[in-house]
Design a protein around this motif. Sequence first.
Motif, short mmCIF file in Angstrom:
data_model
loop_
_atom_site.label_atom_id
_atom_site.label_comp_id
_atom_site.label_asym_id
_atom_site.label_seq_id
_atom_site.Cartn_x
_atom_site.Cartn_y
_atom_site.Cartn_z
N PRO A 72 0.81 -1.23 0.00
CA PRO A 72 0.00 0.00 0.00
C PRO A 72 0.84 1.28 0.00
O PRO A 72 0.43 2.28 -0.57
CB PRO A 72 -0.82 -0.11 1.29
CG PRO A 72 -0.86 -1.58 1.59
CD PRO A 72 0.48 -2.10 1.13
N LYS A 73 2.03 1.24 0.62
CA LYS A 73 2.90 2.42 0.64
C LYS A 73 3.63 2.59 -0.69
O LYS A 73 3.75 3.68 -1.22
CB LYS A 73 3.92 2.31 1.77
CG LYS A 73 3.32 2.44 3.15
CD LYS A 73 4.40 2.26 4.19
CE LYS A 73 3.79 2.24 5.59
NZ LYS A 73 4.74 1.83 6.60
N PRO A 80 0.50 2.50 -4.16
CA PRO A 80 -0.87 2.91 -3.78
C PRO A 80 -1.85 2.92 -4.96
O PRO A 80 -3.05 2.78 -4.74
CB PRO A 80 -0.68 4.32 -3.20
CG PRO A 80 0.61 4.80 -3.80
CD PRO A 80 1.47 3.59 -3.99
N TYR A 139 -2.62 -0.98 -4.84
CA TYR A 139 -3.03 -1.55 -3.55
C TYR A 139 -3.36 -0.44 -2.56
O TYR A 139 -2.46 0.27 -2.11
CB TYR A 139 -1.91 -2.43 -2.98
CG TYR A 139 -1.63 -3.64 -3.83
CD1 TYR A 139 -2.35 -4.82 -3.64
CD2 TYR A 139 -0.67 -3.60 -4.83
CE1 TYR A 139 -2.12 -5.93 -4.44
CE2 TYR A 139 -0.43 -4.70 -5.64
CZ TYR A 139 -1.15 -5.86 -5.43
OH TYR A 139 -0.92 -6.96 -6.22
N LYS A 140 -4.63 -0.30 -2.24
CA LYS A 140 -5.05 0.72 -1.29
C LYS A 140 -4.69 0.29 0.14
O LYS A 140 -4.17 1.08 0.92
CB LYS A 140 -6.56 0.94 -1.41
CG LYS A 140 -7.08 2.18 -0.79
CD LYS A 140 -8.53 2.39 -1.18
CE LYS A 140 -9.08 3.65 -0.56
NZ LYS A 140 -10.48 3.83 -0.91
N SER A 141 -4.98 -0.98 0.47
CA SER A 141 -4.61 -1.48 1.79
C SER A 141 -4.60 -3.01 1.79
O SER A 141 -5.26 -3.65 0.96
CB SER A 141 -5.60 -1.00 2.87
OG SER A 141 -6.88 -1.56 2.66
N VAL A 201 -7.53 -7.64 1.03
CA VAL A 201 -6.80 -6.78 0.10
C VAL A 201 -7.79 -5.83 -0.55
O VAL A 201 -8.78 -6.26 -1.16
CB VAL A 201 -6.09 -7.62 -0.99
CG1 VAL A 201 -5.31 -6.71 -1.93
CG2 VAL A 201 -5.18 -8.66 -0.36
N THR A 202 -7.53 -4.53 -0.40
CA THR A 202 -8.34 -3.52 -1.08
C THR A 202 -7.45 -2.92 -2.16
O THR A 202 -6.39 -2.36 -1.88
CB THR A 202 -8.80 -2.42 -0.09
OG1 THR A 202 -9.50 -3.05 0.98
CG2 THR A 202 -9.70 -1.42 -0.79
N GLY A 229 -6.44 -0.54 -5.54
CA GLY A 229 -6.58 0.85 -5.94
C GLY A 229 -7.04 0.96 -7.39
O GLY A 229 -7.55 0.00 -7.98
#
Length: 153
Positions: A33-34, A37, A40-42, A59-60, A62
Amino acid sequence: MASSDGKVEVEVEVKSNAEKFWSTLKDCATIFPKAFPYDYKSIEILEGDGKTAGSIRLVTFGEGSPLVKITKEKIDVFDDSKRTLTYSVIDGDLLKYFKKFKGHISVTPKGDGSLVKWSSEFEKGSHEVPESELIKEFAVKTFLKVDDYTLNA
């Protein structure tokens, strides 16, 4: 509706050595996520530590993931010494298209770099399933980004 089984496989040669690449993959909940982004949002660890069999992660995705925005995965096999991971999708958007979806990742040394193999086995839920090329492209793109990140970390 008829269903059909399938398998998708990709192999990606990366410049990172196998240990470093595997280490980045193992820490995907923190790093992805970092570092990525857009894709991958989170990644939340819901059960376990995210690095052992039985762990469940949410997994959220992006903007970089056009079809799937959320997926829940259970780690079936995690072998640190062999650098292999097998997971099953147990909930989320992917199951709109597939009755079953299982992924497998392995990282093996190749010269100064590594060979990353990813495969998925699935059972389609309908004929309106995204082309496997989209799934393959996302996997390849992710591994190349992980390689860049690992080389520059």
